[in-house]
Design an enzyme around this catalytic site. Sequence first.
Site, PDB file in Angstrom:
ATOM      1  N   ASP A 132      35.430  40.051  35.989  1.00 26.30           N
ATOM      2  CA  ASP A 132      35.779  39.029  36.987  1.00 26.30           C
ATOM      3  C   ASP A 132      36.676  39.570  38.088  1.00 26.30           C
ATOM      4  OD1 ASP A 132      37.929  39.330  35.227  1.00 26.30           O
ATOM      5  OD2 ASP A 132      38.370  37.194  35.055  1.00 26.30           O
ATOM      6  N   ASP A 162      42.950  43.845  38.905  1.00 25.73           N
ATOM      7  CA  ASP A 162      44.267  43.582  39.468  1.00 25.73           C
ATOM      8  C   ASP A 162      45.075  44.876  39.348  1.00 25.73           C
ATOM      9  OD1 ASP A 162      46.433  42.105  40.390  1.00 25.73           O
ATOM     10  OD2 ASP A 162      46.736  40.982  38.559  1.00 25.73           O
ATOM     11  N   THR A 172      43.439  46.725  32.410  1.00 29.91           N
ATOM     12  CA  THR A 172      42.390  46.217  31.517  1.00 29.91           C
ATOM     13  C   THR A 172      41.142  47.095  31.620  1.00 29.91           C
ATOM     14  OG1 THR A 172      43.224  43.983  31.846  1.00 29.91           O
ATOM     15  CG2 THR A 172      41.011  44.184  30.921  1.00 29.91           C
ATOM     16  N   LYS A 208      41.647  43.161  43.715  1.00 31.39           N
ATOM     17  CA  LYS A 208      42.931  43.020  44.412  1.00 31.39           C
ATOM     18  C   LYS A 208      43.488  44.426  44.610  1.00 31.39           C
ATOM     19  CE  LYS A 208      44.579  38.684  42.326  1.00 31.39           C
ATOM     20  NZ  LYS A 208      45.575  38.144  41.376  1.00 31.39           N
ATOM     21  N   ASP A 242      40.672  31.814  34.820  1.00 31.55           N
ATOM     22  CA  ASP A 242      41.381  30.658  34.279  1.00 31.55           C
ATOM     23  C   ASP A 242      42.739  30.430  34.903  1.00 31.55           C
ATOM     24  OD1 ASP A 242      42.260  33.116  32.848  1.00 31.55           O
ATOM     25  OD2 ASP A 242      43.591  31.698  31.848  1.00 31.55           O
ATOM     26  N   ARG A 252      37.820  27.351  34.260  1.00 27.62           N
ATOM     27  CA  ARG A 252      36.874  28.452  34.427  1.00 27.62           C
ATOM     28  C   ARG A 252      35.533  27.947  34.952  1.00 27.62           C
ATOM     29  NH1 ARG A 252      38.947  33.007  31.588  1.00 27.62           N
ATOM     30  NH2 ARG A 252      40.295  32.475  29.847  1.00 27.62           N
TER      31      ARG A 252
HETATM   32  P1  IMP Z   1      44.537  43.922  35.258  1.00 24.37           P
HETATM   33  O1  IMP Z   1      44.568  44.518  33.886  1.00 24.37           O
HETATM   34  O2  IMP Z   1      45.931  43.748  35.839  1.00 24.37           O
HETATM   35  O3  IMP Z   1      43.608  44.617  36.222  1.00 24.37           O
HETATM   36  O4  IMP Z   1      44.107  42.415  35.090  1.00 24.37           O
HETATM   37  C1  IMP Z   1      42.840  42.062  34.869  1.00 24.37           C
HETATM   38  C2  IMP Z   1      42.774  40.745  34.132  1.00 24.37           C
HETATM   39  O5  IMP Z   1      43.861  39.869  34.483  1.00 24.37           O
HETATM   40  C3  IMP Z   1      41.518  40.062  34.578  1.00 24.37           C
HETATM   41  O6  IMP Z   1      40.450  40.395  33.743  1.00 24.37           O
HETATM   42  C4  IMP Z   1      41.915  38.613  34.531  1.00 24.37           C
HETATM   43  O7  IMP Z   1      41.639  38.095  33.248  1.00 24.37           O
HETATM   44  C5  IMP Z   1      43.409  38.585  34.776  1.00 24.37           C
HETATM   45  N1  IMP Z   1      43.731  38.247  36.173  1.00 24.37           N
HETATM   46  C6  IMP Z   1      44.191  39.083  37.127  1.00 24.37           C
HETATM   47  N2  IMP Z   1      44.395  38.440  38.285  1.00 24.37           N
HETATM   48  C7  IMP Z   1      44.005  37.150  38.057  1.00 24.37           C
HETATM   49  C8  IMP Z   1      43.965  35.976  38.891  1.00 24.37           C
HETATM   50  O8  IMP Z   1      44.295  35.975  40.096  1.00 24.37           O
HETATM   51  N3  IMP Z   1      43.505  34.845  38.283  1.00 24.37           N
HETATM   52  C9  IMP Z   1      43.131  34.796  36.970  1.00 24.37           C
HETATM   53  N4  IMP Z   1      43.144  35.867  36.175  1.00 24.37           N
HETATM   54  C10 IMP Z   1      43.599  37.032  36.705  1.00 24.37           C
HETATM   55 MG    MG Z   2      42.182  36.142  32.227  1.00 25.46          MG
END
Ligand code: IMP
Ligand code: MG
Length: 182
Positions: free
Chosen positions: A104, A107, A111, A135, A163, A169
């Site tokens: 999805d 960020d 993950t 992002k 979410d 969602r």
């Molecule tokens: P990362 O590990 O920081 O790249 O975060 C990824 C996960 O954080 C995504 O798979 C989302 O589940 C959650 N996430 C990051 N930004 C958002 C947002 O703006 N809205 C909702 N979920 C987010």
């Molecule tokens: Mg999430």
Amino acid sequence: MLPYEKYLAEVLIDETTLQKRVAELGQQISQDYAACNDLLMICVLKGGIMFLVDITRHITVPHEIDFLAVSSYGKGARETSGKVRIDMDLTAEVTDRHVLIVEDIIDSGHTLRFVMDLLSARRPASLKLCTLLNKPTKRQVDIPIDYVGFDIENKFVFGYGLDLDEKFRNLPFIGVVKPDSI
Ligand code: IMP
Ligand code: MG
């Protein structure tokens, strides 16, 4: 007033724009994998669910879908700790197959770094990544992205798989969360 409306600052990407871009990505992936008859599309749950379900209908090459659930832990819901764990593993074999991850949003990148390392260790024939949202300004770890739906600003968004405290969602658009509404 609908329940989500009090949390919504603005609609960032409306349903028509989303669906058009999802179709374009599906067509692009179909072209790029035209010679492949063993594509495995892996949806990262839960956020990737809407995107996977919609994009798969635009993919014209034979493909299998499977699901991987991961979550980050250690900090609040809106702040990443960098620690990720598997909540549900795949059922499909990855070794020697052409794997495309469907996510999805990217960020910080923690993950996806975890997911890519996990899947790389299983020796796929190829491993690519498709994310609906990106992002770029929040990135903490470098992630090579092959397909991006939309680059967005550093705002917390919800809807279309994403979410707000596990809710909403199901919305057909991507909305920006109203500051101080949660
Ligand atoms: P990362 O590990 O920081 O790249 O975060 C990824 C996960 O954080 C995504 O798979 C989302 O589940 C959650 N996430 C990051 N930004 C958002 C947002 O703006 N809205 C909702 N979920 C987010
Ligand atoms: Mg999430």
